[in-house]
Design a protein around this motif. Structure first.
Motif, PDB file in Angstrom:
ATOM      1  N   TYR A   1       0.403   5.669  -4.148  1.00 54.86           N
ATOM      2  CA  TYR A   1       0.199   4.367  -3.503  1.00 54.86           C
ATOM      3  C   TYR A   1       0.996   3.276  -4.209  1.00 54.86           C
ATOM      4  O   TYR A   1       0.970   3.150  -5.434  1.00 54.86           O
ATOM      5  CB  TYR A   1      -1.286   3.976  -3.527  1.00 54.86           C
ATOM      6  CG  TYR A   1      -2.081   4.494  -2.361  1.00 54.86           C
ATOM      7  CD1 TYR A   1      -2.200   3.751  -1.189  1.00 54.86           C
ATOM      8  CD2 TYR A   1      -2.720   5.725  -2.430  1.00 54.86           C
ATOM      9  CE1 TYR A   1      -2.941   4.218  -0.117  1.00 54.86           C
ATOM     10  CE2 TYR A   1      -3.462   6.208  -1.357  1.00 54.86           C
ATOM     11  CZ  TYR A   1      -3.563   5.446  -0.201  1.00 54.86           C
ATOM     12  OH  TYR A   1      -4.303   5.927   0.862  1.00 54.86           O
ATOM     13  N   SER A   2       1.669   2.465  -3.400  1.00 59.60           N
ATOM     14  CA  SER A   2       2.303   1.243  -3.912  1.00 59.60           C
ATOM     15  C   SER A   2       1.545   0.012  -3.419  1.00 59.60           C
ATOM     16  O   SER A   2       1.848  -1.112  -3.817  1.00 59.60           O
ATOM     17  CB  SER A   2       3.768   1.161  -3.454  1.00 59.60           C
ATOM     18  OG  SER A   2       3.852   1.220  -2.037  1.00 59.60           O
ATOM     19  N   ARG A   3       0.578   0.246  -2.534  1.00 61.00           N
ATOM     20  CA  ARG A   3      -0.324  -0.803  -2.048  1.00 61.00           C
ATOM     21  C   ARG A   3      -1.758  -0.413  -2.398  1.00 61.00           C
ATOM     22  O   ARG A   3      -2.049   0.733  -2.713  1.00 61.00           O
ATOM     23  CB  ARG A   3      -0.207  -0.964  -0.524  1.00 61.00           C
ATOM     24  CG  ARG A   3       1.217  -1.158  -0.009  1.00 61.00           C
ATOM     25  CD  ARG A   3       1.741  -2.536  -0.277  1.00 61.00           C
ATOM     26  NE  ARG A   3       3.111  -2.689   0.205  1.00 61.00           N
ATOM     27  CZ  ARG A   3       3.427  -3.090   1.427  1.00 61.00           C
ATOM     28  NH1 ARG A   3       2.473  -3.365   2.302  1.00 61.00           N
ATOM     29  NH2 ARG A   3       4.694  -3.216   1.789  1.00 61.00           N
ATOM     30  N   VAL A   4      -2.654  -1.376  -2.327  1.00 61.54           N
ATOM     31  CA  VAL A   4      -4.063  -1.110  -2.599  1.00 61.54           C
ATOM     32  C   VAL A   4      -4.604  -0.092  -1.594  1.00 61.54           C
ATOM     33  O   VAL A   4      -4.313  -0.172  -0.399  1.00 61.54           O
ATOM     34  CB  VAL A   4      -4.877  -2.422  -2.537  1.00 61.54           C
ATOM     35  CG1 VAL A   4      -6.361  -2.129  -2.505  1.00 61.54           C
ATOM     36  CG2 VAL A   4      -4.547  -3.295  -3.742  1.00 61.54           C
ATOM     37  N   ALA A   5      -5.380   0.865  -2.072  1.00 62.10           N
ATOM     38  CA  ALA A   5      -5.893   1.950  -1.231  1.00 62.10           C
ATOM     39  C   ALA A   5      -7.322   1.688  -0.784  1.00 62.10           C
ATOM     40  O   ALA A   5      -8.134   1.169  -1.556  1.00 62.10           O
ATOM     41  CB  ALA A   5      -5.846   3.268  -2.012  1.00 62.10           C
ATOM     42  N   PHE A   6      -7.621   2.073   0.470  1.00 61.98           N
ATOM     43  CA  PHE A   6      -9.017   2.115   0.895  1.00 61.98           C
ATOM     44  C   PHE A   6      -9.745   3.105  -0.015  1.00 61.98           C
ATOM     45  O   PHE A   6      -9.283   4.208  -0.241  1.00 61.98           O
ATOM     46  CB  PHE A   6      -9.140   2.600   2.343  1.00 61.98           C
ATOM     47  CG  PHE A   6      -8.656   1.616   3.366  1.00 61.98           C
ATOM     48  CD1 PHE A   6      -8.929   0.268   3.255  1.00 61.98           C
ATOM     49  CD2 PHE A   6      -7.928   2.043   4.466  1.00 61.98           C
ATOM     50  CE1 PHE A   6      -8.501  -0.635   4.203  1.00 61.98           C
ATOM     51  CE2 PHE A   6      -7.482   1.156   5.421  1.00 61.98           C
ATOM     52  CZ  PHE A   6      -7.765  -0.202   5.289  1.00 61.98           C
ATOM     53  N   GLY A   7     -10.877   2.710  -0.530  1.00 59.29           N
ATOM     54  CA  GLY A   7     -11.638   3.587  -1.403  1.00 59.29           C
ATOM     55  C   GLY A   7     -11.686   3.106  -2.837  1.00 59.29           C
ATOM     56  O   GLY A   7     -12.606   3.462  -3.582  1.00 59.29           O
ATOM     57  N   TRP A   8     -10.672   2.305  -3.277  1.00 54.71           N
ATOM     58  CA  TRP A   8     -10.724   1.746  -4.617  1.00 54.71           C
ATOM     59  C   TRP A   8     -11.764   0.631  -4.639  1.00 54.71           C
ATOM     60  O   TRP A   8     -11.755  -0.264  -3.806  1.00 54.71           O
ATOM     61  CB  TRP A   8      -9.354   1.201  -5.019  1.00 54.71           C
ATOM     62  CG  TRP A   8      -9.308   0.618  -6.402  1.00 54.71           C
ATOM     63  CD1 TRP A   8      -9.814   1.169  -7.531  1.00 54.71           C
ATOM     64  CD2 TRP A   8      -8.715  -0.626  -6.778  1.00 54.71           C
ATOM     65  NE1 TRP A   8      -9.575   0.344  -8.602  1.00 54.71           N
ATOM     66  CE2 TRP A   8      -8.904  -0.768  -8.177  1.00 54.71           C
ATOM     67  CE3 TRP A   8      -8.041  -1.634  -6.090  1.00 54.71           C
ATOM     68  CZ2 TRP A   8      -8.455  -1.866  -8.885  1.00 54.71           C
ATOM     69  CZ3 TRP A   8      -7.583  -2.730  -6.788  1.00 54.71           C
ATOM     70  CH2 TRP A   8      -7.788  -2.847  -8.175  1.00 54.71           C
TER      71      TRP A   8
END
Length: 219
Positions: A201-208
């Motif tokens: 991921y280079s962007r924020v992930a769903f689940g973090w």
């Protein structure tokens, strides 16, 4: 997947000059440097098997992954470079897939933040447990779906938007959410694997767990 002109750091002063100075600096720093996940990558890359639901929805998962790659949400590495990835100390978590239902029409590909295959019995070593509070602010909902549900229910009750407009509103928020980039020194903390391919991921992930907290700066 690309940032709109108003989300370029160079335009913060022009578009957000009405914000308090400390808020404007926080926004500028986020747009310039991205989000710090706050976890040390000190172990070799390990495999993380996808969920059974993801495997059973292979074609839909691959479609979502192609979209993620096209929009720049993730960087993809083929199985042939695994011997190199082993030494990159990537923090792998299983990929999960949530199929659409009659109540929720959008298929969702989810990075679930749990541990790689060789650490499933080690409590407290998943990414969300290790990820410290980086001070990105308080929110009423820890996860993006919870936040969107609360906002849309309020808008429906107040009669601000009709149901068709609400669906577009939800899609817009989820797209905006993915514009929050990960700071360079944290790239490699949020990763997943499918059919031997590794997705970083280079962007924020769903689940973090701190994702909505970081996004609240932009929101």
């Amino acid at each position: 997947g690309h940032l709109g002109p108003h989300l370029l750091a160079s335009n913060v002063e022009d578009f957000f000059s009405d914000l308090p100075e400390d808020h404007m600096k926080e926004l500028f720093d986020l747009m310039t440097e991205g989000v710090d996940v706050g976890i040390a990558r000190d172990r070799m890359t390990q495999h993380a098997s996808p969920s059974k639901t993801a495997l059973n929805n292979r074609d839909k998962v691959l479609k979502q992954l192609r979209k993620f790659m096209a929009n720049g949400y993730v960087r993809a590495f083929p199985p042939s470079v695994w011997k190199h990835l082993k030494n990159w100390n990537l923090l792998m978590s299983p990929l999960h897939f949530v199929p659409s239902t009659e109540h929720k029409k959008n298929d969702r590909l989810v990075w679930n933040g749990s541990m790689p295959d060789d650490m499933q019995e080690e409590d407290g070593q998943d990414i969300n447990s290790l990820s410290p509070d980086m001070g990105y602010g308080e929110v009423q909902a820890d996860y993006i779906d919870d936040m969107i549900r609360e906002i849309t229910e309020a808008l429906l009750i107040d009669g601000v938007l009709d149901e068709e407009e609400i669906l577009q509103f939800q899609a817009d928020i989820k797209s905006a959410f993915k514009t929050v980039v990960i700071r360079l020194n944290s790239v490699g903390c949020l990763c997943m694997e499918f059919e031997g391919w590794v997705y970083v991921y280079s962007r924020v992930a769903f689940g973090w767990k701190w994702a909505t907290h970081a996004w609240s700066i932009v929101a």
